[in-house]
Write an enzyme that holds these catalytic residues in place. Structure first.
Site, PDB file in Angstrom:
ATOM      1  N   ASN A   9       0.869  -1.177   0.000  1.00  0.00           N
ATOM      2  CA  ASN A   9       0.000   0.000   0.000  1.00  0.00           C
ATOM      3  C   ASN A   9       0.903   1.223   0.000  1.00  0.00           C
ATOM      4  OD1 ASN A   9      -1.763   2.066   0.483  1.00  0.00           O
ATOM      5  ND2 ASN A   9      -2.329   1.419   2.562  1.00  0.00           N
ATOM      6  N   TRP A  10       0.975   1.878  -1.140  1.00  0.00           N
ATOM      7  CA  TRP A  10       1.913   2.995  -1.282  1.00  0.00           C
ATOM      8  C   TRP A  10       1.402   4.285  -0.653  1.00  0.00           C
ATOM      9  CZ3 TRP A  10       4.073   2.718  -7.032  1.00  0.00           C
ATOM     10  CH2 TRP A  10       4.785   1.518  -7.175  1.00  0.00           C
ATOM     11  N   LYS A  11       0.134   4.299  -0.259  1.00  0.00           N
ATOM     12  CA  LYS A  11      -0.474   5.508   0.326  1.00  0.00           C
ATOM     13  C   LYS A  11      -0.244   6.695  -0.627  1.00  0.00           C
ATOM     14  CE  LYS A  11       0.002   3.291   4.752  1.00  0.00           C
ATOM     15  NZ  LYS A  11       0.158   3.373   6.197  1.00  0.00           N
ATOM     16  N   HIS A  96      -9.300   1.289   5.194  1.00  0.00           N
ATOM     17  CA  HIS A  96      -8.003   1.463   5.848  1.00  0.00           C
ATOM     18  C   HIS A  96      -8.177   2.406   7.044  1.00  0.00           C
ATOM     19  CE1 HIS A  96      -3.862   2.609   6.586  1.00  0.00           C
ATOM     20  NE2 HIS A  96      -3.520   1.511   5.943  1.00  0.00           N
ATOM     21  N   GLU A  98      -6.482   4.803   8.076  1.00  0.00           N
ATOM     22  CA  GLU A  98      -6.289   6.225   7.757  1.00  0.00           C
ATOM     23  C   GLU A  98      -7.551   6.804   7.145  1.00  0.00           C
ATOM     24  OE1 GLU A  98      -2.667   5.642   5.532  1.00  0.00           O
ATOM     25  OE2 GLU A  98      -1.686   5.058   7.407  1.00  0.00           O
ATOM     26  N   GLU A 168      -4.906  -4.749  10.694  1.00  0.00           N
ATOM     27  CA  GLU A 168      -3.864  -3.746  10.874  1.00  0.00           C
ATOM     28  C   GLU A 168      -4.101  -2.999  12.186  1.00  0.00           C
ATOM     29  OE1 GLU A 168      -2.076  -2.563   6.794  1.00  0.00           O
ATOM     30  OE2 GLU A 168      -3.765  -1.242   7.197  1.00  0.00           O
ATOM     31  N   GLY A 174       3.047   2.456  10.654  1.00  0.00           N
ATOM     32  CA  GLY A 174       3.997   3.549  10.462  1.00  0.00           C
ATOM     33  C   GLY A 174       4.760   3.916  11.730  1.00  0.00           C
ATOM     34  N   SER A 214       3.933  -2.028  10.156  1.00  0.00           N
ATOM     35  CA  SER A 214       5.395  -2.100  10.304  1.00  0.00           C
ATOM     36  C   SER A 214       5.986  -3.450   9.917  1.00  0.00           C
ATOM     37  CB  SER A 214       5.805  -1.706  11.729  1.00  0.00           C
ATOM     38  OG  SER A 214       5.413  -0.373  11.987  1.00  0.00           O
ATOM     39  N   GLY A 235       3.066  -1.071   4.175  1.00  0.00           N
ATOM     40  CA  GLY A 235       3.113   0.360   3.860  1.00  0.00           C
ATOM     41  C   GLY A 235       4.521   0.782   3.505  1.00  0.00           C
ATOM     42  N   GLY A 236       5.220   1.414   4.452  1.00  0.00           N
ATOM     43  CA  GLY A 236       6.539   2.001   4.210  1.00  0.00           C
ATOM     44  C   GLY A 236       7.518   1.098   3.472  1.00  0.00           C
TER      45      GLY A 236
END
Ligand code: 13P
Length: 252
Positions: A9-11, A96, A98, A168, A174, A214, A235-236
């Site tokens: 997930n590149w956000k 998600h 966010e 999640e 993150g 993470s 993510g990251g």
């Protein structure tokens, strides 16, 4: 036997040209796991077309990070499921944390979006997870139950078997703070129990439940070896070829 599924997930990261450049490298780096691991990336909407072209003929699939529940109309700034399907998108990440926290998404809204995604011929990755305050108050399993039941209400077992659920924990996203494999497995097993109640044991055994929060190459093997952890939503670490390929290889 559930096939592992790793999705990046590149956000809100990477322009269309940056996405294409990374995917040209990634496709080579993960080609060897073709049958063992399903792989997808979810770039921002603006990079989907370029990404689709860059992964053509590879074993990397395309996912989107959200969509609107309506097919078309006066919804300024929104993107419909049909529009995503037309670009070659196979999966849509929905609910998600966010989106829930920053854009006020609800379980009922996620439920409507799942219908739109199915109608357009794609499949959902449905995200659930508790906040730190909820975990500390001992409410994790209750919160996750409400989210799973609310989002998945009304769908048939035949549709449900193809869904992906992503657990999640919000406090692990993150932050560099991963849930321990034991904490994650406990919630994953609970989710599978809920799916058994909602549909039936066979269907619940087919649904893949990803862990997100993470995930890195050095903790992926331990997390992905748990009975009910069938993949990762990353993510990251999905923004760099070496890190994402490292996670894929942890399972492949
Ligand atoms: P991080 O891997 O950066 O913690 O993000 C997880 C996530 O939100 C994936 O959807």
């Amino acid at each position: 036997m559930r096939r592992a599924f790793i999705c990046g997930n590149w956000k809100m990261n990477k322009t269309a040209s940056e996405a294409a450049a990374m995917l040209r490298d990634l496709r080579g780096a993960v080609s060897m796991v073709r049958d063992r691991v399903e792989i997808a990336v979810a770039p921002p909407f603006t990079a989907l077309a370029a990404a689709a072209k860059a992964i053509e003929g590879s074993n990397v699939e395309l996912a989107a990070q959200n969509c609107h529940s309506q097919g078309s109309g006066a919804f300024t700034g929104e993107v419909s499921a049909e529009m995503l399907k037309d670009l070659g998108v196979a999966w849509v990440i929905l609910g998600h944390s966010e989106r829930r926290q920053l854009f006020h998404e609800t379980d009922a809204g996620v439920n409507e979006k799942i219908s739109a995604v199915l109608k357009a011929g794609m499949l959902p990755i449905v995200c659930v997870g508790e906040t730190l305050a909820e975990r500390e108050a001992g409410k994790t399993l209750d919160v996750v139950s409400t989210q799973v039941k609310g989002a998945l209400k009304g769908f048939s077992a035949a549709d449900g078997a193809r869904f992906v659920v992503a657990y999640e924990p919000v406090w692990a996203i993150g932050t560099g703070k991963t849930a321990t494999s034991r904490q994650a497995q406990e919630v994953h097993a609970h989710i599978r129990g809920l799916l058994t109640e909602l549909w039936n044991p066979d269907t619940a055994q087919q649904v893949r439940i990803q862990y997100g929060g993470s995930v890195k190459p050095d903790n992926a093997t331990e997390l992905l070896s748990q009975t009910d952890i069938d993949g990762a939503l990353v993510g990251g670490a999905s923004l760099k070829v070496a890190d994402f390929a490292g996670i894929v290889k942890a399972k492949g």
